[in-house]
Write a protein that holds these residues in place. Structure first.
Motif, short mmCIF file in Angstrom:
data_model
loop_
_atom_site.label_atom_id
_atom_site.label_comp_id
_atom_site.label_asym_id
_atom_site.label_seq_id
_atom_site.Cartn_x
_atom_site.Cartn_y
_atom_site.Cartn_z
N UNK A 57 0.85 -1.19 0.00
CA UNK A 57 0.00 0.00 0.00
C UNK A 57 0.89 1.24 0.00
N UNK A 58 0.57 2.18 -0.86
CA UNK A 58 1.31 3.45 -0.90
C UNK A 58 0.31 4.60 -0.94
N UNK A 59 0.61 5.65 -0.17
CA UNK A 59 -0.19 6.86 -0.16
C UNK A 59 0.73 8.05 -0.35
N UNK A 86 4.71 -6.10 -9.26
CA UNK A 86 3.43 -6.79 -9.38
C UNK A 86 2.90 -6.73 -10.82
N UNK A 87 2.13 -7.75 -11.17
CA UNK A 87 1.37 -7.77 -12.41
C UNK A 87 0.20 -6.79 -12.24
N UNK A 108 6.45 -1.70 -9.48
CA UNK A 108 6.39 -1.56 -8.03
C UNK A 108 5.44 -0.42 -7.68
N UNK A 109 5.04 -0.36 -6.42
CA UNK A 109 4.14 0.71 -5.97
C UNK A 109 4.78 2.08 -6.14
N UNK A 131 -2.23 3.87 -4.05
CA UNK A 131 -1.82 2.68 -4.80
C UNK A 131 -1.99 1.45 -3.93
N UNK A 132 -2.64 0.43 -4.48
CA UNK A 132 -2.77 -0.86 -3.80
C UNK A 132 -2.37 -1.94 -4.80
N UNK A 133 -1.39 -2.76 -4.44
CA UNK A 133 -0.94 -3.84 -5.30
C UNK A 133 -1.00 -5.16 -4.54
N UNK A 134 -1.54 -6.18 -5.18
CA UNK A 134 -1.59 -7.51 -4.56
C UNK A 134 -1.61 -8.57 -5.64
N UNK A 135 -1.51 -9.82 -5.21
CA UNK A 135 -1.63 -10.96 -6.11
C UNK A 135 -2.78 -11.84 -5.63
#
Length: 606
Positions: A249-251, A280-281, A484-485, A571-575
């Protein structure tokens, strides 16, 4: 008894949920204390010898940079922050102060364009180091980051390279100087007294903030505890409920990254913790982060007309039912195109091979190569033959962005992945963003997506999850981008800045305004961009997002949302598709709840 056992299990599980932060605050400087020390660092920092405007650094796409430290106690933090902006190789200068002569440092740095030297009073008293600076400043850019006493400035009288001097020696001062080199913070002070004829009173250069700053929530008027506790709880819930093995998570608020944490692991067996630097994809975030970006730039240049038909740019479409569809309709998802085409369902045994060859050049996955021209022979004709049934209505379509890819590639005579790398990602300092990540990075930096036992018969790790993009070789207008985030934040801070970042205008302000505002008469969409939904009970993208919000989600469990009203990038990145596709991330509303936690923390203030 059962309740107690469950509680013990959950406690143990929480203990295994590792949290890694990129904004670690040097003790004892946390929260308000950090902000106060940062202000002191700003007041104590002066930029000298910058007549050639070397600082902030520019031309990041053609600038190999090395950072050299000797006795600085704060080199690790300094170098870590430098690497938020560009790849900066770290060299320990002490290795050249013993058996290995300092002359060898000249040899070992000959392929670098810019050298950043972290110096203390001890180094300025060393004639060899001063001579090293004087020799190198004649042939390449050198930036001296000096923290120490004013009496040492006279040792730099013959140095013409830029000097960032901080009279305040602290870990926060080191972080401030590192960011000043790239324009993450502005240098606002001049010398208050004379130290030599060269360094006289009122000497100094003022710079502007042109890139992201990395700091604490309090620097944006937000209480760290409020923000951290709320996001931590929701992210941990996602992992405990197996909505995703991990996430980042990025803010960024007011041009400052105030929160960047990684949670959980690449997979559920706790072997590889997620890191903020993981790649991340991005799935459908590709649509706006690659294809739409290129289209906007071509629109600026007058090479792409939104109201021209795709037949104008794609001769192959002129004798099909697609010939009158406009670029605008396609990017607003109301051209009547089908959502997608069949992929692995129609693959024949003769279409693929376990080995690469001239006849089977397109790599889909390890041990899976597609025959030459499969896209042109099978996939593109299937798209061109498909029905147009819902023109004028909103129907989300991957096919439309694949057509857009064909259009922009035809205009530029350049593959999509090459264009965006050269025109956006590299010059912006985005180090991880790009298609085909395994060509540049090891798989252990990329959280895996689905364990595809049906079609590709492999765990997808570094290969695009989307099946259509996979059969296109990993480069597609609708999916295939990895990042990346931090890189996502850089790209969308540029958008929030209305097309400008690092002192460079990538897209015209009026183009950003047009494409990100509501354009469709039948949906919430902008041109290419998804947006805030005016239908209140949908709460999209979140309950508290403003009506100015734009961005996109990705099927793999990703999203980016820009809210100009709050000067915010989320930004939210996950798999979340590991090991198999699940909708728990959506049903638990993880992404919008974290987004709302940010708004709530903003509203609460300090």
């Amino acid at each position: 008894m059962r309740k107690n056992k469950r509680g013990l299990c959950l406690t143990a599980l929480f203990g295994l949920i590792l949290v890694h932060s990129a904004c670690a605050q040097p003790q004892p400087y946390t929260g308000k204390a950090y902000v106060q020390e940062e202000k002191q660092a700003e007041q104590a920092t002066v930029l000298l010898n910058n007549e050639k405007n070397v600082v902030p650094l520019h031309n990041l796409d053609n600038n190999r940079i090395a950072s050299i430290h000797f006795s600085s106690a704060y080199a690790a933090g300094f170098d870590s922050l430098l690497n938020k902006y560009a790849r900066v190789d770290v060299i320990n200068g002490n290795d050249y102060m013993g058996a290995k002569p300092l002359d060898m440092l000249v040899q070992d740095t000959k392929f670098y364009h810019t050298l950043i030297l972290q110096l203390t009073d001890a180094e300025l008293a060393n004639p060899q180091i001063i001579q090293f600076i004087k020799n190198n400043q004649k042939i390449k850019d050198v930036v001296v980051a000096f923290m120490g006493n004013s009496s040492s400035l006279v040792q730099l009288n013959e140095v013409t390279a830029p000097v960032i001097w901080s009279a305040r020696v602290s870990p926060v001062s080191a972080l401030f100087s590192a960011q000043a080199i790239f324009g993450g913070v502005a240098v606002t002070q001049r010398l208050t007294k004379s130290y030599s004829p060269k360094y006289a009173a009122n000497t100094g250069f003022i710079t502007s903030k042109v890139r992201l700053q990395y700091t604490v929530p309090e620097d944006a008027g937000i209480n760290s505890d409020n923000l951290n506790s709320a996001i931590d709880a929701i992210a941990r819930e996602a992992i405990v409920q197996r909505a995703t093995p991990g996430c980042v998570v990025l803010v960024a608020k007011d041009g400052k990254v105030i929160f960047n944490k990684a949670y959980g692991n690449h997979v559920y067996d706790n072997t590889t913790p997620d890191k903020v630097t993981d790649i991340f994809d991005l799935a459908s975030m590709t649509k706006i982060s690659a294809t739409t970006m290129e289209a906007m730039q071509l629109y600026d240049q007058g090479k792409l007309n939104l109201d021209s038909t795709i037949g104008t740019y794609m001769p192959i479409a002129r004798n099909t039912n697609k010939k009158t569809l406009t670029v605008r309709e396609i990017l607003e998802h109301q051209a009547g195109l089908i959502p997608d085409i069949q992929t692995f369902e129609v693959i024949k045994p003769s279409d693929h091979s376990a080995d690469s060859s001239a006849a089977f050049p397109t790599k889909v996955n390890e041990g899976y190569y597609l025959r030459k021209d499969y896209f042109d022979d099978v996939m593109l004709p299937a798209m061109l033959r498909s029905a147009v049934k819902t023109r004028g209505q909103y129907v989300y379509s991957d096919v439309g962005l694949i057509f857009t890819q064909q259009i922009v590639e035809t205009i530029t005579a350049t593959p999509l992945n090459v264009f965006v790398q050269q025109k956006f990602y590299n010059p912006l300092g985005m180090q991880t963003a790009g298609f085909l990540p395994l060509m540049r990075f090891p798989a252990n930096r990329i959280p895996p997506t689905e364990d595809d036992r049906k079609d590709r018969k492999a765990l997808l790790d570094g290969y695009v999850h989307d099946p259509t993009a996979a059969l296109m070789g990993g480069v597609a207008g609708h999916a295939g981008l990895f990042a990346s985030a931090n890189d996502v934040a850089i790209l969308y801070q540029m958008m929030l800045n209305r097309g400008t970042y690092g002192g460079v205008q990538y897209i015209k302000p009026e183009t950003v305004d047009l494409w990100t505002s509501k354009q469709s008469a039948v949906s919430r969409r902008g041109i290419g961009f998804d947006r805030w939904d005016p239908i209140a009970d949908r709460h999209y993208p979140s309950k508290l997002a403003s009506d100015q919000t734009y961005g996109h989600t990705g099927f793999t469990g990703t999203c980016v949302w820009v809210d100009p009203k709050y000067n915010l990038v989320y930004v939210f990145l996950s798999n979340r598709v590991y090991p198999n596709v699940s909708n728990k991330l959506g049903s638990l509303n993880i992404r919008p709840r974290i987004q709302d936690a940010v708004y709530e923390a903003i509203q609460k203030g300090l």
